[in-house]
Motif scaffolding. Structure first.
Motif, PDB file in Angstrom:
ATOM      1  N   ASP A 173       8.624  29.561   2.476  1.00  9.09           N
ATOM      2  CA  ASP A 173       8.408  29.792   1.040  1.00  9.09           C
ATOM      3  C   ASP A 173       8.908  28.624   0.204  1.00  9.09           C
ATOM      4  O   ASP A 173       8.224  28.171  -0.727  1.00  9.09           O
ATOM      5  N   ASP A 174      10.108  28.129   0.527  1.00 12.62           N
ATOM      6  CA  ASP A 174      10.670  27.010  -0.238  1.00 12.62           C
ATOM      7  C   ASP A 174       9.806  25.759  -0.091  1.00 12.62           C
ATOM      8  O   ASP A 174       9.613  25.005  -1.052  1.00 12.62           O
ATOM      9  N   THR A 175       9.298  25.529   1.115  1.00 10.32           N
ATOM     10  CA  THR A 175       8.486  24.340   1.349  1.00 10.32           C
ATOM     11  C   THR A 175       7.161  24.436   0.603  1.00 10.32           C
ATOM     12  O   THR A 175       6.672  23.442   0.041  1.00 10.32           O
ATOM     13  N   ARG A 176       6.565  25.609   0.574  1.00 13.18           N
ATOM     14  CA  ARG A 176       5.324  25.786  -0.189  1.00 13.18           C
ATOM     15  C   ARG A 176       5.550  25.535  -1.677  1.00 13.18           C
ATOM     16  O   ARG A 176       4.741  24.883  -2.342  1.00 13.18           O
ATOM     17  N   LYS A 177       6.648  26.058  -2.218  1.00 11.61           N
ATOM     18  CA  LYS A 177       6.946  25.835  -3.636  1.00 11.61           C
ATOM     19  C   LYS A 177       7.172  24.355  -3.913  1.00 11.61           C
ATOM     20  O   LYS A 177       6.715  23.824  -4.935  1.00 11.61           O
TER      21      LYS A 177
ATOM     22  N   ILE B  44       0.865  -1.185   0.000  1.00 12.73           N
ATOM     23  CA  ILE B  44       0.000   0.000   0.000  1.00 12.73           C
ATOM     24  C   ILE B  44       0.903   1.236   0.000  1.00 12.73           C
ATOM     25  O   ILE B  44       1.793   1.355   0.845  1.00 12.73           O
ATOM     26  N   ALA B  45       0.676   2.135  -0.949  1.00 16.66           N
ATOM     27  CA  ALA B  45       1.436   3.386  -0.995  1.00 16.66           C
ATOM     28  C   ALA B  45       0.546   4.544  -0.575  1.00 16.66           C
ATOM     29  O   ALA B  45      -0.606   4.635  -1.000  1.00 16.66           O
ATOM     30  N   ILE B  46       1.075   5.415   0.254  1.00 19.97           N
ATOM     31  CA  ILE B  46       0.381   6.634   0.678  1.00 19.97           C
ATOM     32  C   ILE B  46       1.255   7.809   0.280  1.00 19.97           C
ATOM     33  O   ILE B  46       2.375   7.956   0.787  1.00 19.97           O
ATOM     34  N   VAL B  47       0.762   8.634  -0.639  1.00 18.65           N
ATOM     35  CA  VAL B  47       1.562   9.727  -1.178  1.00 18.65           C
ATOM     36  C   VAL B  47       0.827  11.057  -1.045  1.00 18.65           C
ATOM     37  O   VAL B  47      -0.378  11.097  -0.775  1.00 18.65           O
ATOM     38  N   GLY B  48       1.565  12.130  -1.270  1.00 20.47           N
ATOM     39  CA  GLY B  48       0.979  13.464  -1.204  1.00 20.47           C
ATOM     40  C   GLY B  48       2.032  14.480  -0.830  1.00 20.47           C
ATOM     41  O   GLY B  48       3.173  14.127  -0.513  1.00 20.47           O
ATOM     42  N   PRO B  49       1.681  15.757  -0.865  1.00 23.03           N
ATOM     43  CA  PRO B  49       2.661  16.802  -0.570  1.00 23.03           C
ATOM     44  C   PRO B  49       3.055  16.842   0.893  1.00 23.03           C
ATOM     45  O   PRO B  49       2.364  16.304   1.761  1.00 23.03           O
ATOM     46  N   THR B  50       4.174  17.472   1.161  1.00 26.72           N
ATOM     47  CA  THR B  50       4.642  17.637   2.533  1.00 26.72           C
ATOM     48  C   THR B  50       3.611  18.387   3.363  1.00 26.72           C
ATOM     49  O   THR B  50       2.893  19.257   2.861  1.00 26.72           O
TER      50      THR B  50
ATOM     51  N   ARG C  38       4.003  24.132  10.593  1.00 28.90           N
ATOM     52  CA  ARG C  38       5.049  23.120  10.782  1.00 28.90           C
ATOM     53  C   ARG C  38       6.410  23.782  10.956  1.00 28.90           C
ATOM     54  O   ARG C  38       7.195  23.391  11.834  1.00 28.90           O
ATOM     55  N   VAL C  39       6.699  24.776  10.139  1.00 26.71           N
ATOM     56  CA  VAL C  39       7.994  25.443  10.245  1.00 26.71           C
ATOM     57  C   VAL C  39       8.120  26.155  11.591  1.00 26.71           C
ATOM     58  O   VAL C  39       9.182  26.118  12.234  1.00 26.71           O
ATOM     59  N   ASN C  40       7.060  26.777  12.041  1.00 28.21           N
ATOM     60  CA  ASN C  40       7.101  27.437  13.352  1.00 28.21           C
ATOM     61  C   ASN C  40       7.354  26.421  14.464  1.00 28.21           C
ATOM     62  O   ASN C  40       8.106  26.699  15.421  1.00 28.21           O
ATOM     63  N   VAL C  41       6.737  25.257  14.372  1.00 28.04           N
ATOM     64  CA  VAL C  41       6.981  24.200  15.358  1.00 28.04           C
ATOM     65  C   VAL C  41       8.433  23.731  15.284  1.00 28.04           C
ATOM     66  O   VAL C  41       9.079  23.493  16.320  1.00 28.04           O
ATOM     67  N   MET C  42       8.963  23.595  14.070  1.00 30.88           N
ATOM     68  CA  MET C  42      10.375  23.213  13.911  1.00 30.88           C
ATOM     69  C   MET C  42      11.278  24.188  14.660  1.00 30.88           C
ATOM     70  O   MET C  42      12.202  23.773  15.385  1.00 30.88           O
TER      71      MET C  42
ATOM     72  N   ARG D 243      -5.054  24.151  -1.310  1.00 29.05           N
ATOM     73  CA  ARG D 243      -3.820  24.921  -1.234  1.00 29.05           C
ATOM     74  C   ARG D 243      -3.758  25.823  -0.015  1.00 29.05           C
ATOM     75  O   ARG D 243      -2.721  25.903   0.662  1.00 29.05           O
ATOM     76  N   ASP D 244      -4.835  26.532   0.296  1.00 28.81           N
ATOM     77  CA  ASP D 244      -4.810  27.452   1.438  1.00 28.81           C
ATOM     78  C   ASP D 244      -4.551  26.709   2.740  1.00 28.81           C
ATOM     79  O   ASP D 244      -3.765  27.162   3.594  1.00 28.81           O
ATOM     80  N   ARG D 245      -5.229  25.594   2.902  1.00 25.99           N
ATOM     81  CA  ARG D 245      -5.037  24.792   4.112  1.00 25.99           C
ATOM     82  C   ARG D 245      -3.608  24.256   4.181  1.00 25.99           C
ATOM     83  O   ARG D 245      -2.977  24.282   5.251  1.00 25.99           O
ATOM     84  N   LEU D 246      -3.091  23.801   3.050  1.00 25.82           N
ATOM     85  CA  LEU D 246      -1.729  23.267   3.025  1.00 25.82           C
ATOM     86  C   LEU D 246      -0.714  24.360   3.338  1.00 25.82           C
ATOM     87  O   LEU D 246       0.231  24.141   4.109  1.00 25.82           O
ATOM     88  N   ASP D 247      -0.899  25.535   2.759  1.00 28.48           N
ATOM     89  CA  ASP D 247       0.003  26.655   3.041  1.00 28.48           C
ATOM     90  C   ASP D 247       0.024  26.979   4.527  1.00 28.48           C
ATOM     91  O   ASP D 247       1.087  27.246   5.115  1.00 28.48           O
ATOM     92  N   SER D 248      -1.150  26.973   5.145  1.00 27.19           N
ATOM     93  CA  SER D 248      -1.243  27.267   6.573  1.00 27.19           C
ATOM     94  C   SER D 248      -0.529  26.201   7.400  1.00 27.19           C
ATOM     95  O   SER D 248       0.195  26.512   8.350  1.00 27.19           O
ATOM     96  N   ARG D 249      -0.711  24.945   7.032  1.00 27.10           N
ATOM     97  CA  ARG D 249      -0.068  23.850   7.769  1.00 27.10           C
ATOM     98  C   ARG D 249       1.449  23.900   7.616  1.00 27.10           C
ATOM     99  O   ARG D 249       2.185  23.564   8.561  1.00 27.10           O
TER     100      ARG D 249
END
Length: 305
Positions: free
Chosen positions: A265-269, A10-16, A210-214, A200-206
């Motif tokens: 910015d890099d992660t969103r791109k 089983i493969a589970i894929v998708g953006p970061t 994530r970066v702030n948590v990092m 996209r908006d939800r992903l950008d927010s996440r």
């Protein structure tokens, strides 16, 4: 156990930042499954916070493979990663368990799951492109790749000089676009692919969250420790998302806030490129990240295969 009797993959894929890892953990706990990661940077020891590597608690709950495999100063090719990941999948399936292959890099997922032979190398051609990399830097060379082969550029991070050089080398050697040179998909294993969809908006927010948590978890200190052991000169690992901006901050080339924003910015791109890559694959069954029945759908599919 014979190949015919072994469970399908089983493969589970998708953006970061779309929730792949959390989903895979829930699926694995709901069935007899182990997780095989295809994030090449999580395979490096010491790169924990910046790669969102599964923590010790998650690794105790579910067995993970392709975590902490190599030291950061080792250059690891796609082929080397593929072979090690397949060994893990073969081990899992050979014990009668289901391998959950999880990842956001389309190239690495394809390399692990499909019959994907890569062109050879030429020392002179590679040396010429490496010299060009040293001259102009990874982002500028990525722009040159984009002008020649936009699809390849979408699949490769702007700071990953090693992979940019490799793509340009293949293009020169074959006379064909790098992505177009990849063969028609043919799976190595019986496999069913699920994709995690997020608008996209939800992903950008996440991603920003994530970066702030990092940062709050000590990402800058992690990079500082790695730098002390020679990480800045690492041939592959230093190209990971976020690590370059922090290295620039530590070198006094930008502020910490600039490094943090560049990472966002890099992660969103990169997430955009991931989405475009996976959306071309018609074999993927997409579900919304917050679909309450997503785990059950994957478990039921695995039971049928």
């Amino acid at each position: 156990m014979s190949e015919a009797a072994q469970p399908a993959v089983i493969a589970i894929v998708g953006p970061t930042a779309s929730g792949k890892s959390a989903l895979a953990l829930r699926v694995a706990q709901a069935m007899e499954a182990e997780i095989v990661g295809t994030d090449s940077m999580q395979a490096y020891r010491g790169m924990n916070i910046g790669t969102a590597k599964p923590n010790e608690t998650d690794q105790r709950l579910v067995r993970h493979h392709m975590i902490d495999v190599w030291p950061v100063d080792q250059a690891v090719s796609v082929v080397e990663f593929r072979d090690r990941a397949r060994q893990a999948i073969d081990d899992v399936r050979g014990r009668g368990a289901t391998a959950l292959v999880v990842g956001g890099s389309g190239l690495y997922v394809r390399a692990v799951l499909e019959k994907l032979d890569f062109p050879g190398t030429d020392a002179d051609v590679r040396a010429r492109w490496e010299a060009r990399l040293s001259e102009v830097g990874a982002p500028a060379l990525h722009d040159e790749l984009h002008a020649i082969d936009p699809d390849a550029a979408q699949a490769i991070e702007r700071n990953n000089g090693r992979r940019i050089v490799r793509a340009l080398e293949v293009i020169e050697l074959t006379g064909e676009p790098f992505v177009a040179h990849l063969p028609v998909p043919e799976d190595v294993y019986p496999v069913h692919r699920f994709g995690v969809h997020m608008d996209r908006d939800r992903l950008d927010s996440r991603i920003e969250d994530r970066v702030n948590v990092m940062w709050n978890d000590g990402f800058v200190d992690e990079v500082r420790r790695l730098e002390a052991s020679g990480f800045r000169d690492a041939p592959t690992a230093a190209a990971a998302l976020g690590y370059g901006p922090v290295l620039d901050f530590l070198a006094g080339e930008c502020s910490e806030e600039q490094a943090r924003q560049r990472t966002i910015d890099d992660t969103r791109k990169f997430a955009r490129r991931q989405q475009r890559w996976f959306l071309r694959d018609e074999r993927i069954e997409w579900n919304n990240h917050d679909d309450a029945g997503f785990v059950d759908a994957i478990v039921a599919c695995a039971a049928r295969l």
